[in-house]
Scaffold this active site. Sequence first.
Site, PDB file in Angstrom:
ATOM      1  N   LYS A  66       0.847  -1.190   0.000  1.00 48.81           N
ATOM      2  CA  LYS A  66       0.000   0.000   0.000  1.00 48.81           C
ATOM      3  C   LYS A  66       0.882   1.240   0.000  1.00 48.81           C
ATOM      4  CE  LYS A  66      -3.941   1.977   2.592  1.00 48.81           C
ATOM      5  NZ  LYS A  66      -4.790   1.819   3.797  1.00 48.81           N
TER       6      LYS A  66
ATOM      7  N   SER B  74      -9.671   0.090   7.198  1.00 46.44           N
ATOM      8  CA  SER B  74      -9.097   0.186   5.854  1.00 46.44           C
ATOM      9  C   SER B  74      -8.422  -1.076   5.343  1.00 46.44           C
ATOM     10  CB  SER B  74      -8.098   1.342   5.785  1.00 46.44           C
ATOM     11  OG  SER B  74      -8.779   2.565   5.782  1.00 46.44           O
TER      12      SER B  74
ATOM     13  N   SER C 174      -9.635   2.448   2.976  1.00 46.58           N
ATOM     14  CA  SER C 174      -8.744   3.094   2.037  1.00 46.58           C
ATOM     15  C   SER C 174      -7.875   2.123   1.246  1.00 46.58           C
ATOM     16  CB  SER C 174      -7.828   4.068   2.778  1.00 46.58           C
ATOM     17  OG  SER C 174      -7.010   3.357   3.701  1.00 46.58           O
TER      18      SER C 174
END
Lengths: 512, 507
Positions: free
Chosen positions: A86, A185, A161
């Site tokens: 990420k 997330s 996210s």
Amino acid sequence: MTAVEPSTDWTRKTAAEMAAALNAGEVTSVELTQAHLDRIAAVDGPVHAFLHLDPEGALETARKVDEDRAAGVELPVLAGVPVAVKDVLVTEGLPTTAGSRILEGWVPPYDSTVSAKLKASRMPILGKTNMDEFAMGSSTEHSGYGPTHNPWDLERIPGGSGGGSAAALAAFEAPLAIGSDTGGSIRQPASVTGTVGVKPTYGGVSRYGAIALASSLDQLGPCGRTVLDTAMLHEVMGGHDPKDATSLDEPVPACVEAAMQGATKDLTGVRVGVIKELSGEGYQPGVEQRFEESLERLKAMGAEIVEVSCPSFEYALAAYYLILPSEASSNLAKFDSVRFGMRVEKDTVEKTMLATRAEGFGDEVKRRIILGTYALSAGYYDAYYGSAQKVRTLIQRDFAAAFEKADVLVSPTTPTTPFKLGERIDDPLAMYLNDVATIPANLAGIPGMSLPSGVAPEDGLPAGFQILAPAHEDARLYRVGAALEASLTEEWGGALTAQAPTLPINTAEVAK
Amino acid sequence: MTATRVSYDEAMQDFDPVFGIEVHVELNTKTKMFCGCANEFGAEPNTQVCPVCLGLPGSMPVTNEKAVESAIRLGLALGCSIRESSRFARKNYFYPDLAKDYQISQYDEPTCYEGSLEVVLDDGTVVEVGIERAHMEEDAGKNTHVGGSGGIQGASHSLVDYNRGGVPLVEIVTKPITGMGARTAEVARAYVATIRDIVRGLGISDGRMDQGSVRADVNLSLRPKAPAGEDQDAVPFGKRSETKNVNSLRAIEKAIHFEAGRQAALLSAGQPVVQETRHWHEDTEETTPGRSKEEAEDYRYFPEPDLLPVEPSREWVEELRATIPEHPAKMRARLKDEWGFSDLEMRDVVAADAVPLLVATVGAGASPQSARKWWMGELARTANEQGVALDSLAVTPVDVAELQGLVDSGRLNDKLARQALAGVLAGEGSPTAVVEARGLEIVSDDSALEKAVDDALAAQPDVLAKIQDGKVQAAGAIVGAVMKATRGQADAGRVREIILRRAGVEG
């Protein structure tokens, strides 16, 4: 080319299978890595899971692993198995933006602890995955670089996210991925993409080098397509780090062992608490149906199902949306154009800072900075930040009481299956409600997992099952999760992601 | 603003001053407050930096335990209570020299609180200053404004050096100090001097005000004097000014003089004093307004979530308490008695920052007066010539004591001792080593001296006649000749005895 052996599609394997095949010499890391890079080239156009790819770096790592393996060097368990990271995680030499335009082109001069651990574990890093800007969002629509699309239905959100990491897994672009979870997330994207994600106990994984959203809530964690894969990555990531003062000084939980124990499908004596408040109004029938069926499976494996009540959860969302913006408003102050990132040049430093932040930050980020600045202001602090911290204590007490009655707590991860891109973009409250079931774990610092419970009958889209455990007891997630997964995959004949529709293949890219 | 400034003395006739002082002490820990970068003054800009003190995305602070120890020891020396659990907080404001755009400081839970410090004035008066708190924080970087007058206004651009960013500080805040009247400026100066002496005595800071390692902000307000017979404390405080970065003892007195005169003139003219930050100008000895408190920023303090609370065990605090040296003023009074120094001698030693050097020299075996003589004489002169501090000369208290020992045992006379010292300062080794290498020892062999005397007498028969004639003082010429012949390495007294004996005159 000697034909006609049906070639193995390595991207469909689990990370555990890939590690075993590497060990057995059935495949090389270069082959594995190249297969994933090819897959990314073929399908990532419409999915847009990645912000940045590093084929050279990944293949170089793979080559060295292959060399060492050939030379008989002892290697870490996941050596040679590719991973996606990420973009919240600072990676030396690779662009790191946290999904924000304000960091466009920034190449960090240092590694986050988790990046360093991935490198030490000799895992080829395929690239950086898309996310909502600074991890603020539940859909990746707040990315400064355009949204990621759910591989199950390209018109739908992949969650957020960490939608990029989850979509990369669901699209078979990577077998493993790193996520970060501040209010869900990791777990919510896992839920809506039919993958597995774990938020470890707060402090279980070093946050050093993870671009901070809300420091007291943020936690990095592993994402995979199976519980065992996720457990393997968890053990790579976890452990004490002297560079993170909030890092727990204790051994990494025995996640893999717990997952293997769970896979025996014996949950005798395990008490599973169903959180009463996380059901009913707002929960999609198909999601609830899959949840109930999963409970039956747990029961069938010997678990005792009890109901627990967490009355303070009612205030969790409100408290979260005071604490998070408050901390974020301070954490994001450093993006001021002086030392790194975007700079919109004006005639004074003050105007330059203002102009840079006005242009570099997106609307959701600005919304939360404004909220947090307000909540921390003199005269409001006690009413907002102070009260929110009290709610946090109440939620911790609710959990403590619930864990008196149960070894793990469970709920649907999200109230619904993935909604359509654009559907909630102008309705922040509706967007925030998506995280109602995941936020309490962050407020309390406890570990949580989401794994697929099936597809909702009404729309054929994935639904997620959430397991929560007391702090430090991350291993329980893996035991219970692996048991449920074993029971479900027996019926499905494989991981849920295998049921996802075929993605359009970019033949031009593949031909290259 | 038409009110002119009145003199300090005039101001003190009409008004009662109330003041408070914030002192920032830069700790001399090896590394910075929250990262492993070197904490050293004077390096090339931006060479002592890392992701943490540059505030790069993702970086996190880790508390320097040694800095916590220093802060607690300082708190104990100031008579403070030490909080069992104290937190760091973020003080949020945007400024280019503040890498994270927040400063990690302490807010509602300082580690050290509620202390008091005795300050001894020059005439021996003891004043007790209340300490509100002593808290830890990190320093900011340093801006240099290029072009224009050197200020931010009119500068073409500004450069930032983050070497100082993250340097550990302890900020000591007094309670409001009242009732000092005309002695306010003197008390303020003595207070800061005492803090400086304490941090040096603790060894937690070099206490160099000229390098900014001890910096003071001075708050001052005036209130009308209470009518005779009425309680001055019943009169409410006036509006205060906060004068920033007053960085020498003299400047502290001067800044109070200026501010008292400025505020008194305003108040006498019926004009309000604005509550504001003011800047001290060393060149003009004036203060000028900075930003006013009305437009002051809201720092939005909240607990630093990246750090755990500071929770020193009681045992540790007691261990640290045992390491606190005695109060510098009390120590000076004790040493003055022990050493038998006059007021003037002691004051000179203190003014030269030579107390620790004398303590060490006496500790190494020299008599107090001989130690004083060396440090305040030859060595002070040398330091002055070289423009360095006494304690940075290339000579240790042990060297000085050894040198004096050579004099006391008669192996060196004063002249030779000075030569030996020059050798030590030149890096030639210990005094004994220099004496041996340079062959400086006194000639104590009488036969050698007798020969030199006989030679000199033979060369100057007229002088011999004078001596034998009873003009004993004429022997000086022979002594001089002998000293020259022995390159100064003779004991002049002994030479004189031999001359008189050879001349047949008993001295």
